[in-house]
Design a protein around this motif. Sequence first.
Motif, short mmCIF file in Angstrom:
data_model
loop_
_atom_site.label_atom_id
_atom_site.label_comp_id
_atom_site.label_asym_id
_atom_site.label_seq_id
_atom_site.Cartn_x
_atom_site.Cartn_y
_atom_site.Cartn_z
N VAL A 45 0.84 -1.21 0.00
CA VAL A 45 0.00 0.00 0.00
C VAL A 45 0.87 1.25 0.00
O VAL A 45 0.63 2.21 -0.75
CB VAL A 45 -0.95 -0.01 1.21
N ALA A 46 1.91 1.26 0.83
CA ALA A 46 2.80 2.42 0.89
C ALA A 46 3.50 2.64 -0.44
O ALA A 46 3.64 3.79 -0.92
CB ALA A 46 3.83 2.23 2.01
N ALA A 47 3.94 1.55 -1.07
CA ALA A 47 4.61 1.66 -2.37
C ALA A 47 3.65 2.18 -3.43
O ALA A 47 4.04 2.98 -4.29
CB ALA A 47 5.18 0.30 -2.78
N ALA A 48 2.39 1.75 -3.38
CA ALA A 48 1.40 2.22 -4.36
C ALA A 48 1.16 3.72 -4.20
O ALA A 48 1.09 4.46 -5.20
CB ALA A 48 0.09 1.45 -4.21
N LEU A 49 1.03 4.18 -2.97
CA LEU A 49 0.82 5.61 -2.74
C LEU A 49 2.04 6.42 -3.19
O LEU A 49 1.89 7.48 -3.83
CB LEU A 49 0.55 5.85 -1.25
N LEU A 50 3.23 5.93 -2.88
CA LEU A 50 4.44 6.61 -3.31
C LEU A 50 4.55 6.63 -4.82
O LEU A 50 4.91 7.65 -5.43
CB LEU A 50 5.67 5.92 -2.70
N ALA A 51 4.23 5.49 -5.46
CA ALA A 51 4.32 5.41 -6.91
C ALA A 51 3.32 6.34 -7.59
O ALA A 51 3.65 7.00 -8.59
CB ALA A 51 4.07 3.96 -7.36
N ALA A 52 2.09 6.40 -7.06
CA ALA A 52 1.09 7.29 -7.64
C ALA A 52 1.50 8.75 -7.50
O ALA A 52 1.36 9.54 -8.44
CB ALA A 52 -0.26 7.05 -6.96
N TRP A 53 2.02 9.10 -6.33
CA TRP A 53 2.51 10.47 -6.14
C TRP A 53 3.66 10.77 -7.08
O TRP A 53 3.71 11.82 -7.72
CB TRP A 53 2.96 10.65 -4.69
N GLY A 54 4.58 9.82 -7.21
CA GLY A 54 5.73 10.02 -8.10
C GLY A 54 5.30 10.14 -9.55
O GLY A 54 5.82 10.98 -10.30
N GLY A 55 4.33 9.31 -9.98
CA GLY A 55 3.85 9.41 -11.36
C GLY A 55 3.23 10.76 -11.65
O GLY A 55 3.43 11.34 -12.73
N ALA A 56 2.45 11.28 -10.68
CA ALA A 56 1.85 12.60 -10.86
C ALA A 56 2.92 13.69 -10.93
O ALA A 56 2.79 14.64 -11.72
CB ALA A 56 0.88 12.88 -9.72
N ARG A 57 3.96 13.55 -10.13
CA ARG A 57 5.05 14.54 -10.17
C ARG A 57 5.79 14.49 -11.50
O ARG A 57 6.12 15.52 -12.09
CB ARG A 57 6.03 14.28 -9.02
N VAL A 58 6.05 13.28 -11.98
CA VAL A 58 6.72 13.13 -13.27
C VAL A 58 5.89 13.76 -14.38
O VAL A 58 6.42 14.44 -15.27
CB VAL A 58 6.99 11.64 -13.57
N PRO A 276 7.49 -3.03 -9.64
CA PRO A 276 6.49 -2.92 -10.71
C PRO A 276 5.51 -1.77 -10.49
O PRO A 276 5.05 -1.15 -11.46
CB PRO A 276 5.80 -4.27 -10.67
N LEU A 277 5.18 -1.49 -9.24
CA LEU A 277 4.31 -0.35 -8.96
C LEU A 277 4.99 0.96 -9.38
O LEU A 277 4.40 1.80 -10.07
CB LEU A 277 3.96 -0.30 -7.47
N LEU A 278 6.24 1.12 -8.96
CA LEU A 278 6.98 2.33 -9.30
C LEU A 278 7.16 2.45 -10.82
O LEU A 278 6.99 3.53 -11.40
CB LEU A 278 8.34 2.33 -8.60
N GLY A 279 7.50 1.33 -11.46
CA GLY A 279 7.73 1.36 -12.90
C GLY A 279 6.47 1.64 -13.70
O GLY A 279 6.50 2.33 -14.72
N THR A 280 5.34 1.09 -13.25
CA THR A 280 4.08 1.32 -13.96
C THR A 280 3.68 2.78 -13.88
O THR A 280 3.34 3.41 -14.90
CB THR A 280 2.97 0.43 -13.37
N SER A 283 5.89 4.92 -16.02
CA SER A 283 5.50 4.86 -17.43
C SER A 283 4.33 5.80 -17.73
O SER A 283 4.34 6.54 -18.72
CB SER A 283 5.11 3.43 -17.80
N LEU A 284 3.34 5.79 -16.85
CA LEU A 284 2.17 6.65 -17.04
C LEU A 284 2.55 8.12 -16.89
O LEU A 284 2.02 8.99 -17.59
CB LEU A 284 1.07 6.26 -16.06
N GLY A 285 3.45 8.40 -15.96
CA GLY A 285 3.92 9.78 -15.80
C GLY A 285 4.67 10.28 -17.02
O GLY A 285 4.53 11.44 -17.41
N ILE A 286 5.44 9.39 -17.65
CA ILE A 286 6.17 9.78 -18.87
C ILE A 286 5.19 10.16 -19.97
O ILE A 286 5.38 11.15 -20.68
CB ILE A 286 7.09 8.63 -19.32
N VAL A 287 4.12 9.37 -20.11
CA VAL A 287 3.10 9.70 -21.11
C VAL A 287 2.45 11.03 -20.78
O VAL A 287 2.14 11.84 -21.66
CB VAL A 287 2.05 8.58 -21.21
#
Length: 298
Positions: A45-58, A276-280, A283-287
């Motif tokens: 759960v923590a990794a998912a929240l961090l990944a979502a935040w990171g994707g939005a920042r990217v 995989p959470l961070l990488g996914t 990828s979405l943040g790059i798009v």
Amino acid sequence: MPVHLRFAPPSSIPRLLVTPAPAVMVGVYVMLRHGVSPAVIGLQVAAALLAAWGGARVARLPRDKVLAWAPALALGGLLCGFLTLVSPGLEGVHRWWVLGPLRLHASSLLAPLVLLGSAVLFDAGRPLAAAGAVLLMQALHLVQPDAAQATALGAASLVLITLSPGGPLPRWSLGSVVLLSTALAWGRPDPLLPVPHVEGIVRLAAEAGLLWGIAALASLAVIPLGLALVGVSRWSRASPMERRVTASLAMYLGIQALTPAFGHFPVPVLGFGVSPLLGTWLSLGIVGVLGPRKEEQD
């Protein structure tokens, strides 16, 4: 004096960034139902929240700077990727960076960067450098070994090669080498036994009920399909760079989700796994970086 509250309109936040959420929620429920350690679930759960935040920042980074730095990030990532070969492995398998008790799957984080960096190099008229980045990553997959990631990156690279400028002979030659590297990776045995809440999460979901099994598969499909639909909807007005990167990342995420059906490979996002959470979400943040910004749509 009335107080007016202002909220960011939905269009200012890429809707694409919510597509992994259903898979995370289904996976967490299945893990809870099957008695997976609370520490493991909490980390997911923590990794998912961090990944979502990171994707939005990217997604909000300056586009020009991201494209300018993309080749260097790909090269630096590749060099760091080869550090997995000197990290402590598991039964001769070296896919991870070891950070204390945490293991980060290197390819899940590096593959999106390599695809973006290669796309920029193709666009800059440097096909040999672009090919070198892809083939170095495939060489790493072969040595680690990691057939699933070799297949996902290989398929995404073929999409990128097809859409990139250049003569047919160099592109066919590079595509042939990518296919060969993928086939060789499948020839390397993987001695690791599957972990139920990692590689076997779809089976555990099916055991919870037919509807949960369907929900697990559907939630996995939403991620690449959502990205593909975004690419199709933007295709006519997107830049060539955006088309190449979006199509290749959609293929990468799709094949990454599909390969567990053919072997004991981790199920991304749905099953346990920080990388995989961070990488996914990366990828979405790059798009999101390459896509139209709200101010450009107004």
